[in-house]
Design a protein around this motif. Structure first.
Motif, mmCIF file in Angstrom:
data_model
loop_
_atom_site.group_PDB
_atom_site.id
_atom_site.type_symbol
_atom_site.label_atom_id
_atom_site.label_comp_id
_atom_site.label_asym_id
_atom_site.label_seq_id
_atom_site.Cartn_x
_atom_site.Cartn_y
_atom_site.Cartn_z
ATOM 1 N N PHE A 90 0.838 -1.185 0.000
ATOM 2 C CA PHE A 90 0.000 0.000 0.000
ATOM 3 C C PHE A 90 0.874 1.236 0.000
ATOM 4 O O PHE A 90 2.090 1.149 0.113
ATOM 5 N N TYR A 91 0.224 2.378 -0.118
ATOM 6 C CA TYR A 91 0.952 3.639 -0.039
ATOM 7 C C TYR A 91 1.432 3.778 1.396
ATOM 8 O O TYR A 91 0.660 4.175 2.270
ATOM 9 N N TYR B 143 3.338 5.714 2.928
ATOM 10 C CA TYR B 143 3.574 7.037 3.530
ATOM 11 C C TYR B 143 2.292 7.613 4.117
ATOM 12 O O TYR B 143 2.296 8.702 4.672
ATOM 13 N N LEU B 144 1.188 6.879 3.967
ATOM 14 C CA LEU B 144 -0.081 7.375 4.502
ATOM 15 C C LEU B 144 -0.354 6.775 5.878
ATOM 16 O O LEU B 144 0.100 5.684 6.193
ATOM 17 N N GLU C 287 -5.654 8.495 6.556
ATOM 18 C CA GLU C 287 -5.433 9.085 5.228
ATOM 19 C C GLU C 287 -5.643 8.031 4.145
ATOM 20 O O GLU C 287 -6.231 8.295 3.096
ATOM 21 N N PHE D 279 -8.500 8.201 1.268
ATOM 22 C CA PHE D 279 -8.179 8.184 -0.161
ATOM 23 C C PHE D 279 -9.078 7.198 -0.907
ATOM 24 O O PHE D 279 -9.684 7.527 -1.927
ATOM 25 N N TYR D 280 -9.203 5.970 -0.392
ATOM 26 C CA TYR D 280 -10.031 4.982 -1.079
ATOM 27 C C TYR D 280 -11.509 5.354 -1.029
ATOM 28 O O TYR D 280 -12.262 5.075 -1.959
#
Ligand SMILES: Nc1ncnc2c1ncn2[C@@H]1O[C@H](COP(=O)(O)OP(=O)(O)O)[C@@H](O)[C@H]1O
Ligand SMILES: [Mg+2]
Lengths: 253, 321
Positions: B96-97, B99-100, B104, B108-109
């Protein structure tokens, strides 16, 4: 909405990229170095500072556009983060557009920071600031947009390394297209058609270069600017559509 | 195929051929898979590593295109956004991202489904609660353990309150506690009326959870149906006997009766496959004054079926549609 969320997330991702800061710091050092220049060449002094400044902004901006741009899509596929996005009701072109806009936002902000550095240097060195400087900066941003779209296009179907090579090549040739045409006109037959074809197909990046106008304080009429802007945007739109078509057919494996 | 039945995933002879390497050598990853997932059930998609589970699921999610066959989600062709809107998906060993932070990340999703504002915030809080990650809501994903990532990944799959949840190997790589947590979560999803399809190479997990399963090997379905029926068709009536202090000559008398004998020091484990053999063995034990420690019927399991399918002829079976 979806596109903007992806754009914002991309922007946030860019902000955590060390490469971005390294390039930005180098750019500011280059621009700042004019502060310690001795006024040896009195007449040329103003031109030299503007040349170094705009040249640095252009050079480092293009590096960011290419080296962050090539990773935009390939990194998402490599890390499989794209699986969670494409499996949602998000069209693939929306994903691409979001990534593109995110990096564009990063580039605009970077250019603004570098431009602020240049303006500070100009102020301290008592170099007069003309409107044409801002026009030139605007065209530099436009060039970044085209280069980013080129990087994005290549990264939809090739690896990051290949994309970097292709995009750099495209950038260099893009600045030589006028020479290509001139060269082609001296040739006959196939060679001529190929070179002329390349002239019309490849982006003519020299059009965005107004550095000469700035150093010689030659203003550019708004009509000309609009023409260049329309060219840049049309070319970008073409690249993004091509990228979308390729991306749509791709297997993420 | 009947779209009006309560099947919400339908695949009809779905196939995928990969071209690999410089010469484009063709690898058949999925070969004519026809299956159906019905509303409200927990459906296990089982098979050894490399059987084609992930490939099939990726085709259903529109990540790769089939080389042959068709499939629908909610009656819509795969890849159609209106079908995807009702599905939640957790990829295999997800990245996954990182850095989130959890919030967050989920926000986003949520945006990708057009969720915003307080509705989304409320949903995020509920989901963090559901997967028991409330304590990590402001922690970056890079600091997560594998189990935490899996849980936040499931939360991500549930952000749109989907009717169907597809999980690719949700339990692999987790410790026993992590696996139990995921199992409980799947059962809770079923209770709340959702349909769950998950893939696994761990048969025990599937047996505990699934209403129906499909078994895939080398890209082909080899079994499909209700767990109880599949096992019932596979009963062996084996009995396991554990004996202490068995003298060597008594052991010699038991040997011909047993299918398998395991010696563990003083203790002996014998597997017997008929009632008659059990009776005779008990007589021997009594007369030899040995001690019977345990007598357990060997329960038929998916694993038996699995091993039989894997070793037996690889005849593809028609799916029970
Ligand atoms: N991207 C790919 N390129 C080539 N072959 C692949 C690719 N992905 C999977 N395969 C092959 O397809 C088969 C099925 O793989 P997969 O669907 O990942 O199995 P599973 O999820 O059941 O472990 C394997 O033999 C694998 O080697
Ligand atoms: Mg797999």
């Amino acid at each position: 909405m979806k596109v903007l969320s992806i754009a914002f997330n991309t922007f946030r991702e860019n902000l955590r990229d060390k490469l971005l800061y390294n390039l930005l710091i180098f750019a500011l050092l280059m621009i700042g170095s004019s502060l310690v220049l001795m006024r040896l060449t009195l007449g040329e002094f103003h031109r030299l500072i503007l040349d170094i400044g705009l040249g640095s902004i252009n050079f480092f901006g293009v590096l960011i556009a290419i080296f962050v741009g090539i990773g935009l899509v390939s990194k998402e596929i490599e890390k499989k983060t794209i699986y969670t996005i494409v499996s949602k009701p998000v069209a693939r072109y929306q994903f691409l557009l979001g990534k593109y806009l995110g990096l564009s936002l990063t580039l605009v902000i970077n250019t603004a920071i570098m431009a602020a550095g240049l303006l500070a240097v100009l102020y301290f060195q008592d170099v007069p600031i003309h409107a044409v400087l801002f026009k030139a900066l605007g065209m530099i941003v436009l060039e970044f947009m085209v280069v980013t779209a080129v990087a994005l296009l290549f990264s939809t179907f090739s690896s990051a390394t290949l994309s970097a090579i292709f995009t750099l090549a495209m950038y260099v040739i893009g600045h030589l297209t006028t020479d290509l045409k001139a060269f082609g006109q001296k040739m006959e037959g196939v060679g001529r058609s190929v070179l002329e074809g390349m002239y019309y197909l490849l982006p003519n990046l020299d059009r965005f270069n107004l550095k000469g106008n700035v150093t010689h304080q030659l203003d550019v009429p708004v009509g000309d600017l609009l023409m260049i802007a329309a060219y840049g945007m049309a070319y970008t739109a073409f690249l993004l559509m091509l990228a979308s078509v390729i991306f749509q057919r791709r297997d993420f494996r | 195929m009947d779209v009006l039945s309560d099947g919400i995933v339908h695949s009809d002879r779905l196939s995928k051929i990969f071209k690999v390497g410089f010469w484009g050598r063709r690898v058949t990853a999925v070969d004519g898979v026809s299956l159906e997932v019905r509303r409200g059930e927990v459906f296990g998609f089982l098979g050894p590593n490399g059987a084609g589970k992930t490939t099939t699921i990726k085709m259903l999610m529109g990540l790769i295109y089939p080389s042959g066959g068709t499939a629908t989600l909610f009656g819509r062709p795969i890849g159609d956004p209106s079908g995807k809107a009702k599905v939640g998906f957790l990829p295999e060993s997800p990245y996954f991202y990182d850095y989130l932070t959890s919030r967050e990340f989920l926000r986003f999703y949520g945006h990708l489904f057009g969720l915003v504002g307080s509705v989304l915030d409320k949903r995020i809080d509920e989901l963090l609660e559901l997967v028991r990650m409330t304590h990590a809501r402001d922690l970056q994903l890079r600091k997560f353990s594998k189990g935490m990532l899996q849980r936040i990944g499931i939360a991500q799959a549930l952000i749109n309150d989907p009717e169907l949840v597809i999980l690719d190997e949700p339990m692999s790589g987790l410790d026993p506690i992590g696996r139990k947590e995921v199992r409980d979560l799947i059962l809770r999803l079923k209770e709340s009326g959702k349909t769950v399809m998950f893939s696994s190479h761990i048969l025990h997990d599937a047996e505990l959870l699934c209403d129906r399963v499909a078994m895939i090997m080398k890209g082909r379905l080899v079994a499909c149906g209700h767990v109880s029926e599949l096992i019932a068709g596979d009963t062996t009536h084996e009995v396991e006997m554990v004996i202490d202090r068995l003298l060597p000559e008594a052991l010699e008398r038991i040997k011909p009766l047993a299918g398998r004998i395991v010696l563990q020091g003083e203790r002996i484990m014998v597997v017997l496959s008929s009632q008659q053999a059990v009776d005779q063995a008990l007589d021997v034990i009594r007369s030899a004054k040995a001690k019977l420690v345990a007598l357990t019927p060997h329960k038929a399991s998916l694993e038996d079926l699995f091993i039989r399918k894997a070793t037996g002829a690889q005849q593809p079976v028609e799916a029970q549609v």
